[in-house]
Design an enzyme around this catalytic site. Structure first.
Site, PDB file in Angstrom:
ATOM      1  N   VAL A 241       0.809  -1.223   0.000  1.00  0.00           N
ATOM      2  CA  VAL A 241       0.000   0.000   0.000  1.00  0.00           C
ATOM      3  C   VAL A 241       0.840   1.270   0.000  1.00  0.00           C
ATOM      4  O   VAL A 241       0.311   2.364  -0.233  1.00  0.00           O
ATOM      5  CB  VAL A 241      -0.996   0.024   1.189  1.00  0.00           C
TER       6      VAL A 241
ATOM      7  N   ASN B  60      -7.714  -2.699   5.304  1.00  0.00           N
ATOM      8  CA  ASN B  60      -7.364  -3.278   6.595  1.00  0.00           C
ATOM      9  C   ASN B  60      -5.889  -3.142   6.932  1.00  0.00           C
ATOM     10  O   ASN B  60      -5.522  -3.110   8.098  1.00  0.00           O
ATOM     11  CB  ASN B  60      -7.775  -4.747   6.624  1.00  0.00           C
TER      12      ASN B  60
ATOM     13  N   TYR C 156       0.647   6.168  16.167  1.00  0.00           N
ATOM     14  CA  TYR C 156      -0.447   5.263  15.782  1.00  0.00           C
ATOM     15  C   TYR C 156      -1.821   5.882  16.026  1.00  0.00           C
ATOM     16  O   TYR C 156      -2.664   5.920  15.119  1.00  0.00           O
ATOM     17  CB  TYR C 156      -0.336   3.942  16.540  1.00  0.00           C
TER      18      TYR C 156
ATOM     19  N   LYS D  74      -5.039   6.978  13.199  1.00  0.00           N
ATOM     20  CA  LYS D  74      -6.415   6.507  13.124  1.00  0.00           C
ATOM     21  C   LYS D  74      -7.402   7.669  13.209  1.00  0.00           C
ATOM     22  O   LYS D  74      -8.479   7.628  12.607  1.00  0.00           O
ATOM     23  CB  LYS D  74      -6.678   5.476  14.215  1.00  0.00           C
TER      24      LYS D  74
ATOM     25  N   VAL E 113      -8.172  -7.178  19.665  1.00  0.00           N
ATOM     26  CA  VAL E 113      -8.197  -8.537  19.121  1.00  0.00           C
ATOM     27  C   VAL E 113      -6.855  -9.228  19.349  1.00  0.00           C
ATOM     28  O   VAL E 113      -5.788  -8.615  19.204  1.00  0.00           O
ATOM     29  CB  VAL E 113      -8.539  -8.498  17.614  1.00  0.00           C
TER      30      VAL E 113
END
Length: 238
Positions: free
Chosen positions: A62, A88, A161, A165, A194
């Protein structure tokens, strides 16, 4: 006979991305597994095929204009079009030596994280839009994190990070506004904490649980929400 639908999932060779690919496959999509690493990509495709999913691999970095352009051409050649894009692929960035402490922030880490988590999404989205716009029900899902929420301020202090987002959420709304009068529906989602290698397998949720909201947003009806940020519970405060 219903028309075959195709979904591209970036970073789909493991973790949440692979679970999203499985979930979309279970919904009847042909899934294009976008990943940089050729061996892991093919392993993911084989895993999906064993699970009964119609899947094929697409080389995709990407951060590379050339790779993304080649991926768009490959999807069109293999599937003839694209109905769903799930952005993702993402990275956390280095944290050693105070690299993401805002008071000692390593700007190179910020640049690296933004290159994948934000610019990569823009790069892939814009390359795939011509294919998506030919679909009867095009959907774009950006995998975000509630760590980017200015309201919730969750998780540890990660000054590369978390803001990446936040910016991804902002870009999601920009796309949704620009495409408001089209059939392309764009939303962002938070999969939650997760257990994957991304979290050192410390998360409390399975990849399948994390993937569920992305699959739901990827299969929204035509009157579904646009430009929102959602998790399993509903709208995530910004």
């Amino acid at each position: 006979m219903t028309e075959k639908r195709t979904a591209l999932v970036t970073g789909a060779n493991k973790g949440i991305g692979l679970a999203i690919a499985e979930g979309l496959g279970a919904e009847g999509f042909t899934v294009a597994v976008g990943a940089r690493d050729a061996m892991r990509r093919e392993q993911a495709v084989e895993h999906l095929r064993r699970a009964g999913v119609d899947a094929f691999g697409v080389g995709l970095d990407v951060t590379s204009d050339e790779s993304v352009a080649a991926a768009a051409a490959a999807v069109e050649q293999e599937a003839g079009g694209l109905d769903v894009l799930v952005n993702n692929a993402g990275i956390g960035g280095r944290t050693d030596g105070g690299a993401q402490d805002p008071t000692t922030l390593d700007l190179d880490v910020v640049r690296t994280v933004l290159e994948t988590n934000v610019l990569g999404v823009v790069r892939v989205t814009n390359a795939m839009l011509p294919l998506l716009q030919r679909s009867s029900a095009p959907r774009i899902v950006n995998v975000s994190s509630n760590m980017g929420s200015l309201t919730l301020q969750t998780g540890p202090v990660l000054a590369a990070y978390a803001p990446s987002k936040t910016m991804l959420n902002a870009m999601t709304t920009q796309y949704a506004r620009r495409l408001a009068d089209t059939s392309v529906i764009v939303n962002a989602c938070c999969p939650g904490y997760v257990a994957t290698d991304f979290t050192g397998f410390a998360g409390s949720r399975t990849p399948q649980q994390g993937a569920a909201i992305a699959v739901r947003l990827a299969t929204l009806p035509d009157d579904g929400p646009r430009g929102g940020f959602f998790d399993d519970e509903g709208v995530v405060p910004w």
